[in-house]
Design a protein around this motif. Sequence first.
Motif, PDB file in Angstrom:
ATOM      1  N   ALA A 185       3.960  17.724   7.859  1.00  0.00           N
ATOM      2  CA  ALA A 185       3.766  17.763   6.601  1.00  0.00           C
ATOM      3  C   ALA A 185       4.070  16.956   5.715  1.00  0.00           C
ATOM      4  O   ALA A 185       3.111  16.175   4.770  1.00  0.00           O
ATOM      5  CB  ALA A 185       4.455  19.090   5.970  1.00  0.00           C
ATOM      6  N   THR A 186       5.378  15.980   6.010  1.00  0.00           N
ATOM      7  CA  THR A 186       5.791  15.061   5.027  1.00  0.00           C
ATOM      8  C   THR A 186       4.595  13.799   5.748  1.00  0.00           C
ATOM      9  O   THR A 186       4.178  13.081   4.589  1.00  0.00           O
ATOM     10  CB  THR A 186       6.992  14.563   5.645  1.00  0.00           C
ATOM     11  OG1 THR A 186       7.842  15.575   5.329  1.00  0.00           O
ATOM     12  CG2 THR A 186       7.494  13.076   4.783  1.00  0.00           C
ATOM     13  N   LEU A 187       4.374  13.635   6.820  1.00  0.00           N
ATOM     14  CA  LEU A 187       3.353  12.443   7.237  1.00  0.00           C
ATOM     15  C   LEU A 187       1.895  12.827   6.717  1.00  0.00           C
ATOM     16  O   LEU A 187       1.320  11.932   6.274  1.00  0.00           O
ATOM     17  CB  LEU A 187       3.151  12.646   8.772  1.00  0.00           C
ATOM     18  CG  LEU A 187       4.263  11.913   9.426  1.00  0.00           C
ATOM     19  CD1 LEU A 187       4.339  12.510  11.009  1.00  0.00           C
ATOM     20  CD2 LEU A 187       4.423  10.386   9.341  1.00  0.00           C
ATOM     21  N   ALA A 195      -1.604  10.127   0.246  1.00  0.00           N
ATOM     22  CA  ALA A 195      -1.300   9.064  -0.902  1.00  0.00           C
ATOM     23  C   ALA A 195      -1.759   7.866  -0.500  1.00  0.00           C
ATOM     24  O   ALA A 195      -2.436   7.298  -1.282  1.00  0.00           O
ATOM     25  CB  ALA A 195       0.204   8.867  -1.005  1.00  0.00           C
ATOM     26  N   GLU A 196      -1.939   7.408   0.853  1.00  0.00           N
ATOM     27  CA  GLU A 196      -2.458   6.294   1.300  1.00  0.00           C
ATOM     28  C   GLU A 196      -4.115   6.279   1.036  1.00  0.00           C
ATOM     29  O   GLU A 196      -4.664   5.168   0.621  1.00  0.00           O
ATOM     30  CB  GLU A 196      -2.115   5.874   2.895  1.00  0.00           C
ATOM     31  CG  GLU A 196      -0.713   5.527   2.679  1.00  0.00           C
ATOM     32  CD  GLU A 196      -0.394   4.265   2.385  1.00  0.00           C
ATOM     33  OE1 GLU A 196      -1.075   3.544   1.927  1.00  0.00           O
ATOM     34  OE2 GLU A 196       0.917   4.028   2.402  1.00  0.00           O
ATOM     35  N   PHE A 197      -4.679   7.500   1.441  1.00  0.00           N
ATOM     36  CA  PHE A 197      -6.001   7.487   1.392  1.00  0.00           C
ATOM     37  C   PHE A 197      -6.417   7.456  -0.263  1.00  0.00           C
ATOM     38  O   PHE A 197      -7.522   6.621  -0.645  1.00  0.00           O
ATOM     39  CB  PHE A 197      -6.482   9.015   1.547  1.00  0.00           C
ATOM     40  CG  PHE A 197      -7.987   9.291   1.745  1.00  0.00           C
ATOM     41  CD1 PHE A 197      -8.553   9.079   3.027  1.00  0.00           C
ATOM     42  CD2 PHE A 197      -8.874   9.404   0.713  1.00  0.00           C
ATOM     43  CE1 PHE A 197      -9.769   9.436   2.999  1.00  0.00           C
ATOM     44  CE2 PHE A 197      -9.917   9.718   0.742  1.00  0.00           C
ATOM     45  CZ  PHE A 197     -10.738   9.773   1.921  1.00  0.00           C
ATOM     46  N   ALA A 250      -3.866   6.168  10.513  1.00  0.00           N
ATOM     47  CA  ALA A 250      -2.644   5.976  11.598  1.00  0.00           C
ATOM     48  C   ALA A 250      -1.452   7.182  11.270  1.00  0.00           C
ATOM     49  O   ALA A 250      -0.965   7.792  11.976  1.00  0.00           O
ATOM     50  CB  ALA A 250      -2.083   4.586  11.333  1.00  0.00           C
ATOM     51  N   LEU A 251      -1.386   7.515   9.844  1.00  0.00           N
ATOM     52  CA  LEU A 251      -0.412   8.602   9.498  1.00  0.00           C
ATOM     53  C   LEU A 251      -1.007   9.813   9.848  1.00  0.00           C
ATOM     54  O   LEU A 251       0.012  10.885  10.473  1.00  0.00           O
ATOM     55  CB  LEU A 251       0.104   8.627   7.996  1.00  0.00           C
ATOM     56  CG  LEU A 251       0.645   7.303   7.562  1.00  0.00           C
ATOM     57  CD1 LEU A 251       0.881   7.091   5.902  1.00  0.00           C
ATOM     58  CD2 LEU A 251       2.272   7.499   7.945  1.00  0.00           C
ATOM     59  N   TYR A 252      -2.153   9.994   9.701  1.00  0.00           N
ATOM     60  CA  TYR A 252      -2.849  11.274  10.094  1.00  0.00           C
ATOM     61  C   TYR A 252      -2.537  11.490  11.562  1.00  0.00           C
ATOM     62  O   TYR A 252      -2.495  12.780  12.283  1.00  0.00           O
ATOM     63  CB  TYR A 252      -4.274  11.439   9.619  1.00  0.00           C
ATOM     64  CG  TYR A 252      -4.395  11.635   8.214  1.00  0.00           C
ATOM     65  CD1 TYR A 252      -3.732  12.819   7.580  1.00  0.00           C
ATOM     66  CD2 TYR A 252      -5.390  10.727   7.552  1.00  0.00           C
ATOM     67  CE1 TYR A 252      -4.056  12.986   6.199  1.00  0.00           C
ATOM     68  CE2 TYR A 252      -5.376  11.297   6.132  1.00  0.00           C
ATOM     69  CZ  TYR A 252      -5.052  12.229   5.674  1.00  0.00           C
ATOM     70  OH  TYR A 252      -5.088  12.522   4.224  1.00  0.00           O
ATOM     71  N   ILE A 306      -0.832  14.589  13.660  1.00  0.00           N
ATOM     72  CA  ILE A 306      -1.581  15.336  14.799  1.00  0.00           C
ATOM     73  C   ILE A 306      -0.759  15.403  16.217  1.00  0.00           C
ATOM     74  O   ILE A 306      -0.788  16.673  16.614  1.00  0.00           O
ATOM     75  CB  ILE A 306      -2.979  14.886  14.791  1.00  0.00           C
ATOM     76  CG1 ILE A 306      -3.793  14.950  13.645  1.00  0.00           C
ATOM     77  CG2 ILE A 306      -3.598  15.275  16.213  1.00  0.00           C
ATOM     78  CD1 ILE A 306      -5.100  14.357  13.943  1.00  0.00           C
ATOM     79  N   LYS A 307      -0.182  14.365  16.173  1.00  0.00           N
ATOM     80  CA  LYS A 307       0.480  14.586  17.421  1.00  0.00           C
ATOM     81  C   LYS A 307       1.774  15.503  17.384  1.00  0.00           C
ATOM     82  O   LYS A 307       2.193  16.236  18.528  1.00  0.00           O
ATOM     83  CB  LYS A 307       1.404  12.999  17.950  1.00  0.00           C
ATOM     84  CG  LYS A 307       0.416  11.875  18.212  1.00  0.00           C
ATOM     85  CD  LYS A 307       1.003  10.716  18.573  1.00  0.00           C
ATOM     86  CE  LYS A 307      -0.187   9.522  19.021  1.00  0.00           C
ATOM     87  NZ  LYS A 307       0.301   8.366  19.326  1.00  0.00           N
ATOM     88  N   LEU A 308       2.171  15.880  16.198  1.00  0.00           N
ATOM     89  CA  LEU A 308       3.192  16.634  16.118  1.00  0.00           C
ATOM     90  C   LEU A 308       2.724  18.102  15.926  1.00  0.00           C
ATOM     91  O   LEU A 308       3.409  19.060  16.134  1.00  0.00           O
ATOM     92  CB  LEU A 308       4.229  16.376  14.880  1.00  0.00           C
ATOM     93  CG  LEU A 308       5.154  15.209  14.689  1.00  0.00           C
ATOM     94  CD1 LEU A 308       5.506  14.849  13.361  1.00  0.00           C
ATOM     95  CD2 LEU A 308       6.139  15.319  15.852  1.00  0.00           C
ATOM     96  N   ASP A 309       1.570  18.283  15.361  1.00  0.00           N
ATOM     97  CA  ASP A 309       0.905  19.494  15.048  1.00  0.00           C
ATOM     98  C   ASP A 309      -0.681  19.412  15.427  1.00  0.00           C
ATOM     99  O   ASP A 309      -1.383  19.360  14.591  1.00  0.00           O
ATOM    100  CB  ASP A 309       1.005  19.726  13.342  1.00  0.00           C
ATOM    101  CG  ASP A 309       0.708  21.171  13.021  1.00  0.00           C
ATOM    102  OD1 ASP A 309       0.353  21.870  13.843  1.00  0.00           O
ATOM    103  OD2 ASP A 309       0.563  21.479  11.880  1.00  0.00           O
TER     104      ASP A 309
END
Length: 321
Positions: free
Chosen positions: A10-12, A18-20, A30-32, A36-39
């Motif tokens: 959720a933090t990522l 914010a970057e978007f 990259a952050l998404y 996705i790797k976590l969720d």
Amino acid sequence: MPEDQAAEAATLKEQANAEFQGQNFLKAAALYTKAIKLDPTNAVLYSNRSAALLKLKKVTKAMEDAEECIKLRPEWEKGYFRKGAVLEEQENLTAALEVYQHALKLNPDNKELSAKTRILTKMVNAKKTAKTSSTQPTESSPQPDASSAPAAAPAAPPPAEPKEEDLGTVEVAAFAKEYLEHTALEIRDSGTGFHPMIHFLPGPGAESHEEQETHINGGVAFSSPETLTGFVDFVRSTGERLDAQAVLAALPKPGIAVPQTWMSHKWPCGSSDGVFVQLESKGPKRVRKLWFIEVGAGAKEPGRSWSLDVDTFGPLPTLLR
């Protein structure tokens, strides 16, 4: 999924959003991806990454994420919205319309989808009409090939930077500077060979979104009076939804069939191709400005920026209400 892993994802996602918003689409994607790797079953993450990838012109990967979003949440209209946006970028308007129509059935109250469906319906119908009425190529009217595509232009300086006192706020002046420079880069890279684009500066009353859609691809909006009317309605409704404080339109002249404002006897720029840049703000001071940047064939002074009367030569009417 463990709570700490869900919290990190959720933090990522928030960091990516914010970057978007800051137009840092590569960092956002990259952050998404990390999230996705976590969720990996979170459809929202695929939806958001699809939007970021599309901004980076990675249409194949954007489509893959849209399809994965649909697979994970087939009842959620957002995945179909993403798929439709990719099809629009590929100029497959008929398929995009079908996807948007399906999405609208899932959420009939979605104003953005409703407006998208209306404007695309008009665009598709206008395209069919134009295709039906067009003549077959002859020896004197050869089919266009890659060699006839608009050539990239030498780097063009952006129009003179509007000053804060002219536009009313620091934010509007910074927005204008950013997208004037962005348009100059588009001209450098593509000449007049890019799609008409509309850029918004959201205001404090903007409706909440996972990421705000602050750019509109004009596609074939200027192909007929009917499509232009529908497009203007869509732009205005988007501006209201975003509580837009400013809007900037970058409009290549070759993509404008209507209105051909340059046919006026008052037109000062000769027969050169170029790009219209139309700016409007509604802050403390309501401002409307228009520039025409000479590019390509017939240009007297390639890269020259003309400041023109927006009421006489502007391709678009007032957009912010």
